[in-house]
Design an enzyme around this catalytic site. Sequence first.
Site, short mmCIF file in Angstrom:
data_model
loop_
_atom_site.label_atom_id
_atom_site.label_comp_id
_atom_site.label_asym_id
_atom_site.label_seq_id
_atom_site.Cartn_x
_atom_site.Cartn_y
_atom_site.Cartn_z
N GLY A 4 24.40 12.54 58.86
CA GLY A 4 26.18 13.47 59.59
C GLY A 4 26.78 13.38 59.93
CB THR B 139 19.30 -1.61 58.29
OG1 THR B 139 19.11 -2.25 58.97
CG2 THR B 139 18.03 -1.38 57.36
CB THR C 116 21.72 4.42 61.16
OG1 THR C 116 20.69 5.54 61.90
CG2 THR C 116 22.71 5.36 61.64
N GLY D 39 27.71 1.65 62.94
CA GLY D 39 27.45 2.70 62.25
C GLY D 39 29.45 3.42 61.95
CD GLU D 40 31.42 6.34 64.75
OE1 GLU D 40 31.73 7.47 65.13
OE2 GLU D 40 30.75 6.06 66.33
MO1 MOS Z 1 29.45 9.42 65.10
S1 MOS Z 1 30.86 9.91 64.75
O1 MOS Z 1 30.15 9.11 66.77
O2 MOS Z 1 28.36 10.68 65.34
#
Ligand code: MOS
Length: 694
Positions: free
Chosen positions: A236, A589, A466, A659-660
């Site tokens: 996503g 992961t 993820t 994740g970012e």
């Molecule tokens: Mo992430 S761009 O905060 O879904």
Amino acid sequence: MTSQVTPHAIGTSLQRLDGRGKVTGTAPYAFERVVDDDATYLHPVQATIALGQITAIDTAEAEALDGVITVLTHVNAPWLASTEDRELAVLQSDRVSFRGQLIGAVIAENPETARQAAGLVRISYAQWPHEVELSSKRGDLYTPETVNPSFPPDTDEGDVDTAMSAAPVTLDATYTTPLEYNNPMEPHTTVALWNDHELTLYDSTQGAHTVRTTVAPVLGLDPERVHVSAPHVGGGFGSKGVPHAHIVLAALAARSVEGRPVKFALTRQQMFSLAGHRTPTIQRLRLAADTDGRLSAIAHDVVEWTSKVKEFAEQTAVPSRNVYAAPNRHTSHRLAALDVPVPSWMRAPGECPGMFGPEVAVDETALKCGIDPVEFRVRNEPDVDPETGKPFSSRHLVECLRDGADRFGWYHRDPTPASRVERGWLVGTGVASSIYPTLRAVSTATIRVVAADHYRVDIGATDIGTGTWTALTQIAADALEVPVGHVDLRIGETAQPEASVAGGSTGNATWGTAIVEAARALRDTHGRPPEVGAEASGTTPNNPETQRFAMFAHGAQFAEVRVHADTGEIRVPRMLGVFAAGRIINPRTARSQFIGGMTMGLSMALHEVGVLDTRFGHVVNHDFAEYHIATNADVGDIEATWIDEDDPYVNPMGAKGIGEIGIVGTAAAIANAAHHATGIRLRELPITPDALLR
Ligand code: MOS
């Protein structure tokens, strides 16, 4: 805060629990959810002008095609209960606000017929002059009330101008990042089924409950009547975090063929106007430093775009508020509202583009001071969060920089740019810092004892690739003090307790805390071991520690760049990221998350740019043939590692979101390496061979 004796599932590299299902094709994605002869297929009609009014629509030819069930347009579409979110107000008027906007839908017995018929819908427009060009010289730039999600647009502390005139070393330069697209592997897909006032959506989304709570009021439905299911999602990167108009269109279509499912998968080309994007940014950086490389001022002024349809203000200057110490500081955001599709979240909104300008500017300033770029960053390490004055709950940016420099062999470099040539290739290395806020939202989890010491855990969380299925099982196993095999986790459904979106790197922290709370509640109310059938719920509480501490994850990224002296061909044979992100729940992961972010950062550095044809208002390179994304051949030796960071304040797991942060700073590290290799300073992304052939 983690007091229970654990079987130590957290911290182990458990293989993905959904891995077998995915590689054998048995993990169903949205489009595969209903295998029903009764299914119908939707193909949208999109506006071919950027601004204007529909003056006539002729659907006769489309409707006459064998297999077409109905054609929906603004003329015959049902009214929506709420048009407050103007992105979601599909088919409610004759206005066209951007090229590619949804202005109709064909529903047919098969996808080919739907597509063919959509091409037969004849539309006449009154076309008005549109504006799609971003420039810092526009007269209509405005200050938004807040930037995403709720930061003040501007901040000021001290006096930057005075500091600039007093400092022996100053930098005033402008950096740009282009229009970028999320492009997850799985296109946005909704399968909608309307039955007896109940709407079921099999959706490719980052948040089942987010879709429910967003779409229900638009359709005038009680949220309890909207059921959303998304057990497996093929990526996503933020584009599936905010529900887009195609979901509403699928729901309207389902109402028109009540009882039959409607399948709607966007094509790759359609995603370029309907699934969000990252705004281009123009960033002016002003830095002042003494000759020892201590910053006295940081100013970061950003110009970016939004859509006239709906405001989205990327928080591009926000990271400059927290990353380095400097007594005089200034940040600002100015927007141009244009006739473009609605921009939205894309992996690390704010931090990702917003650490390109500053991290290249810091490199330039370090060089002006004659100080090693790693050392320069270390010298500007703040004691407390520069914005709030609060101490950090934990911060190991300096350790990431030093550890990374050692592992990367940083100190073997000759700092002189363009000093290393190997068989026709100019070789350089670069560094940049990463920072990402550690946030959490609110979710609820339920745990039920299904057999002696065996537990079912329900939470409406999502796994967009993820590792949520795996990591939450590990967190639950530790919280319940059982082996992972005793935990049956269920996620991805609105039928489960309400959970927050997989966004803002908040997933594990939020959902994991809810699971820990539920496990505590189970123990408190049912003892140990609880009887079969016992059940308890837990909800993520407010974290009182946020009053006392500033919470961020950090990292340092290193890149080696090779530029061919004759052709300008640019290669990145080696990248290293060292991160400090609290406790790592699952190294396998997590590594994949970090490397994925860095790869996307490499892609941003060298390839990604949406090329806008301003005459028509559309992105010309709207497919994988021409919107280039890093492939295997572009990725060399890429390594991610981390520092063990103990943070008892962020959440019971001590884990920060990951994740970012992997994409933050990558492009700057590569641009800085390209400068070191060639002596050419590039302040505009992406970096392409022509720019290096000066
Ligand atoms: Mo992430 S761009 O905060 O879904």
